[in-house]
Design a protein around this motif. Structure first.
Motif, PDB file in Angstrom:
ATOM      1  N   ASN A 153      -6.631   2.478 -13.470  1.00 30.80           N
ATOM      2  CA  ASN A 153      -6.463   1.900 -12.217  1.00 30.80           C
ATOM      3  C   ASN A 153      -5.447   0.757 -12.601  1.00 30.80           C
ATOM      4  O   ASN A 153      -5.503   0.653 -13.726  1.00 30.80           O
ATOM      5  CB  ASN A 153      -7.660   1.297 -11.342  1.00 30.80           C
ATOM      6  N   LEU A 154      -4.879  -0.007 -11.643  1.00 28.09           N
ATOM      7  CA  LEU A 154      -3.711  -0.876 -11.766  1.00 28.09           C
ATOM      8  C   LEU A 154      -4.388  -1.971 -12.890  1.00 28.09           C
ATOM      9  O   LEU A 154      -3.904  -2.329 -13.989  1.00 28.09           O
ATOM     10  CB  LEU A 154      -3.431  -1.425 -10.574  1.00 28.09           C
ATOM     11  N   SER A 155      -5.425  -2.769 -12.533  1.00 30.07           N
ATOM     12  CA  SER A 155      -5.836  -3.761 -13.371  1.00 30.07           C
ATOM     13  C   SER A 155      -6.055  -3.518 -14.904  1.00 30.07           C
ATOM     14  O   SER A 155      -5.537  -4.209 -15.800  1.00 30.07           O
ATOM     15  CB  SER A 155      -6.875  -4.822 -12.679  1.00 30.07           C
ATOM     16  N   PHE A 179      -0.713 -11.711  -6.852  1.00 26.62           N
ATOM     17  CA  PHE A 179      -1.855 -11.238  -6.528  1.00 26.62           C
ATOM     18  C   PHE A 179      -3.122 -11.532  -7.558  1.00 26.62           C
ATOM     19  O   PHE A 179      -2.744 -11.380  -8.883  1.00 26.62           O
ATOM     20  CB  PHE A 179      -1.720  -9.646  -6.651  1.00 26.62           C
ATOM     21  N   SER A 235      -5.707 -10.257  -8.965  1.00 23.94           N
ATOM     22  CA  SER A 235      -6.122  -9.635 -10.112  1.00 23.94           C
ATOM     23  C   SER A 235      -5.114  -9.857 -11.120  1.00 23.94           C
ATOM     24  O   SER A 235      -5.480  -9.910 -12.466  1.00 23.94           O
ATOM     25  CB  SER A 235      -6.143  -8.226  -9.784  1.00 23.94           C
ATOM     26  N   ASP A 236      -3.575  -9.783 -11.067  1.00 26.30           N
ATOM     27  CA  ASP A 236      -2.842 -10.151 -12.032  1.00 26.30           C
ATOM     28  C   ASP A 236      -2.928 -11.505 -12.734  1.00 26.30           C
ATOM     29  O   ASP A 236      -2.862 -11.782 -13.929  1.00 26.30           O
ATOM     30  CB  ASP A 236      -1.484  -9.961 -11.250  1.00 26.30           C
ATOM     31  N   ASP A 283       4.319  -5.214 -12.307  1.00 26.22           N
ATOM     32  CA  ASP A 283       3.464  -4.697 -11.518  1.00 26.22           C
ATOM     33  C   ASP A 283       4.033  -4.144 -10.333  1.00 26.22           C
ATOM     34  O   ASP A 283       4.752  -5.002  -9.334  1.00 26.22           O
ATOM     35  CB  ASP A 283       2.351  -5.881 -11.004  1.00 26.22           C
ATOM     36  N   ALA A 342       2.621  -2.188  -7.655  1.00 29.22           N
ATOM     37  CA  ALA A 342       1.854  -1.937  -6.816  1.00 29.22           C
ATOM     38  C   ALA A 342       2.630  -1.725  -5.413  1.00 29.22           C
ATOM     39  O   ALA A 342       2.278  -0.828  -4.598  1.00 29.22           O
ATOM     40  CB  ALA A 342       0.508  -2.922  -6.614  1.00 29.22           C
ATOM     41  N   HIS A 343       3.429  -2.955  -5.036  1.00 31.03           N
ATOM     42  CA  HIS A 343       3.988  -2.672  -3.761  1.00 31.03           C
ATOM     43  C   HIS A 343       5.318  -2.221  -3.669  1.00 31.03           C
ATOM     44  O   HIS A 343       6.050  -2.236  -2.804  1.00 31.03           O
ATOM     45  CB  HIS A 343       4.077  -4.081  -3.198  1.00 31.03           C
ATOM     46  N   CYS A 362      -0.276   1.274  -8.274  1.00 25.93           N
ATOM     47  CA  CYS A 362      -1.368   1.830  -7.735  1.00 25.93           C
ATOM     48  C   CYS A 362      -0.939   2.891  -6.987  1.00 25.93           C
ATOM     49  O   CYS A 362       0.196   2.767  -6.215  1.00 25.93           O
ATOM     50  CB  CYS A 362      -2.331   1.113  -7.090  1.00 25.93           C
ATOM     51  N   TYR A 378      -2.565   3.936  -4.219  1.00 26.72           N
ATOM     52  CA  TYR A 378      -3.501   4.030  -2.969  1.00 26.72           C
ATOM     53  C   TYR A 378      -2.515   3.460  -1.697  1.00 26.72           C
ATOM     54  O   TYR A 378      -2.841   3.471  -0.559  1.00 26.72           O
ATOM     55  CB  TYR A 378      -4.692   3.765  -2.850  1.00 26.72           C
ATOM     56  N   LYS A 379      -1.258   3.037  -2.132  1.00 28.21           N
ATOM     57  CA  LYS A 379      -0.635   2.412  -0.937  1.00 28.21           C
ATOM     58  C   LYS A 379       0.320   3.265  -0.565  1.00 28.21           C
ATOM     59  O   LYS A 379      -0.024   4.088   0.368  1.00 28.21           O
ATOM     60  CB  LYS A 379       0.032   0.882  -1.710  1.00 28.21           C
TER      61      LYS A 379
HETATM   62  C1  LIG Z   1       0.019  -6.811  -7.001  1.00 24.73           C
HETATM   63  C2  LIG Z   1      -1.399  -6.126  -6.808  1.00 24.73           C
HETATM   64  N1  LIG Z   1      -1.936  -6.198  -8.252  1.00 24.73           N
HETATM   65  C3  LIG Z   1      -3.186  -5.851  -8.480  1.00 24.73           C
HETATM   66  C4  LIG Z   1      -4.118  -4.896  -7.470  1.00 24.73           C
HETATM   67  C5  LIG Z   1      -5.250  -4.489  -7.909  1.00 24.73           C
HETATM   68  O1  LIG Z   1      -5.177  -3.208  -8.151  1.00 24.73           O
HETATM   69  P1  LIG Z   1      -6.602  -2.284  -8.595  1.00 24.73           P
HETATM   70  O2  LIG Z   1      -7.737  -2.703  -7.886  1.00 24.73           O
HETATM   71  O3  LIG Z   1      -5.998  -0.983  -8.502  1.00 24.73           O
HETATM   72  O4  LIG Z   1      -6.517  -2.827 -10.223  1.00 24.73           O
HETATM   73  C6  LIG Z   1      -3.332  -4.930  -6.356  1.00 24.73           C
HETATM   74  C7  LIG Z   1      -3.999  -4.286  -5.051  1.00 24.73           C
HETATM   75  O5  LIG Z   1      -5.085  -4.016  -5.053  1.00 24.73           O
HETATM   76  C8  LIG Z   1      -2.236  -5.339  -5.886  1.00 24.73           C
HETATM   77  O6  LIG Z   1      -1.534  -5.408  -4.766  1.00 24.73           O
END
Ligand SMILES: Cc1ncc(COP(=O)(O)O)c(C=O)c1O
Ligand SMILES: Nc1ccccc1C(=O)C[C@H](N)C(=O)O
Length: 425
Positions: free
Chosen positions: A104-106, A133, A135-136, A218, A220-221, A241, A243-244
């Motif tokens: 997964n992304l993180s 974000f 998590s980043d 990253d 993701a978007h 990721c 799932y978006k």
């Molecule tokens: C920019 C960004 N980074 C990290 C994540 C976290 O991703 P994940 O839960 O797949 O690690 C997301 C969305 O969930 C995100 O939009």
């Protein structure tokens, strides 16, 4: 383009849309019994109807073949990662050996940092956009501490100028030049989740390289939303990721890009696992990690076959529709939403679009800063069937997604917006 605020105009745009038929390939949710205006593909993409068949096929393989499924026939699970590569490579602008779906992304951000963030006493700073974000932010904070460094001294967070909502490319490049020899890497979003700003990835990577630093993103978007050319733009590494915009289902598998100049860099530090080890030698059960060529060498664990099956359903649709065609529609659809919002909300002062109005600086998402009414504006829209999302402190994000949203969706939203402004204006 000359837009009109009328149902007949929206219907005419849909009739001329070469991608309109893809809408019927997705399941749409209902809100309070009404078919939703779903503008939330930036958080969770809709389910392709074909996901069921893809999953069922693997469930049947599991039922019928059990452990033999790993090596049986053309669809052997042992090689399953290869199937998603052509579509992923097209979506992010890469060679197939530069991409792989995994984890997964993180998790992937951490793994890539292990290889690419190698701070020294002199060169250790990381540039990131302010308000990344969470998590980043946690990833960067803990990676920095892992190296015994102080986040406050190491992270350079770029904020927009006073009174502005997005970053100016010239300011990002100036900061890179200013950090110069101290800069280890730029590690930022390709497309910012809150503001919807698409950064100039090519210019940022070039500037980072010109001072001897690396550039990681990253996405993701951005993946499946913006046109990306990661190889040509010379990006060092990236992850996203699925799932978006890639519609592969909640929490499903991520993807990574590692530029081909690292394809044979077995000297790079990494946290290894058996799935990154030479495929032919994997079952020798011997010591000594030998990474596979390219991005595959960053895999750790055996692939999530069911996750990839769902992912593949949507990747097939992307290949059929074509990322460039999607982007062409996306620019029109988002411009129509922007037109509608400006036309209706006008001088009401309730909301302000903070996403750049230049299509080159955004994907499909528009972020609306809510000046009056707060979250109750969002709640009101939701109960009328609009699925967007609220992001603290005060933004509503709306993402008309070109694969399955229509111009009529935008018009339906327009009517709801018009009604709600009577309450909040
Ligand atoms: C920019 C960004 N980074 C990290 C994540 C976290 O991703 P994940 O839960 O797949 O690690 C997301 C969305 O969930 C995100 O939009
Ligand atoms: N995976 C999730 C699970 C639960 C709630 C939200 C998410 C998101 O993906 C949020 C998204 N990253 C965002 O840009 O807000």
């Amino acid at each position: 383009m000359n837009f009109e605020f009328s149902e007949s105009f929206a219907l005419q745009m849909d009739a001329q849309d070469p991608l309109a038929s893809f809408r019927s390939r997705f399941h749409f949710p209902k809100v309070d019994g009404k078919e939703a205006v779903y503008f939330c593909g930036n958080s969770l993409g809709l389910q392709p109807k074909s996901v069921k068949d893809h999953l069922e096929k693997e469930l049947n393989n599991w039922a019928d073949l059990a452990v033999d499924g790993h090596f049986h026939g053309e669809d052997a699970w042992y090689h399953v990662r290869k199937k998603s590569k052509p579509a992923l490579a097209e979506i992010v602008g890469a060679h197939e050996h530069e991409v792989v779906a995994m984890n997964n992304l993180s998790v992937n951000l951490h793994l890539l940092m292990v290889s690419f963030y190698r701070p020294t006493k002199e060169r250790y700073k990381i540039i990131v956009e302010a308000g990344a974000f969470p998590s980043d932010q946690y990833m960067l904070e803990t990676q920095i501490k892992f190296h015994g460094l102080d986040p406050a001294d190491t992270l350079v967070e770029l904020a927009p100028r006073a009174g502005e909502h997005t970053l100016r490319t010239e300011d990002i490049l100036a900061e890179i030049r200013k950090q110069g020899d101290k800069l280890a890497m730029v590690n930022m979003a390709g497309l910012q989740y809150y503001s919807g700003q698409l950064f100039d990835i090519k210019a940022i990577a070039a500037a980072a390289h010109s001072v001897g630093a690396l550039a990681g993103f990253d996405l993701a978007h951005a993946a499946g939303n913006a046109l990306l050319k990661l190889h040509d733009w010379d990006v060092d590494f990236a992850t996203w990721c699925s799932y978006k915009y890639l519609n592969s289902g909640p929490g499903n598998i991520s993807g990574i890009f590692v530029h081909e100049r690292y394809a044979e860099r077995s000297d790079l530090p990494r946290f290894a696992g058996w799935w990154g080890h030479d495929e032919g030698e994997r079952f020798r059960m011997e010591k000594g990690f030998v990474p596979m060529f390219g991005a595959d060498g960053w895999q750790l664990s055996n692939t999530d076959v069911l996750g990839l099956a769902a992912h593949q359903a949507s990747l097939d649709i992307f290949q059929e529709s074509g990322i460039e065609n999607l982007r062409a529609k996306s620019e029109k659809l988002t411009a129509y939403l922007e037109f509608i919002i400006r036309e209706i909300s006008g001088e009401s002062g309730v909301l302000e679009i903070i996403t750049p109005n230049n299509p080159a600086e955004r994907g499909c998402q528009l972020s609306l800063l809510i000046h009056r009414g707060g979250k109750s504006v969002f709640d009101e829209w939701y109960h009328q069937g609009v699925v967007g999302d609220w992001r603290n402190p005060n933004v509503i994000r709306l993402a008309p997604t070109p694969l399955y949203n229509s111009f009529l969706d935008v018009f339906r939203f327009a009517k709801i917006l018009e009604q709600s402004l009577k309450k909040f204006a």
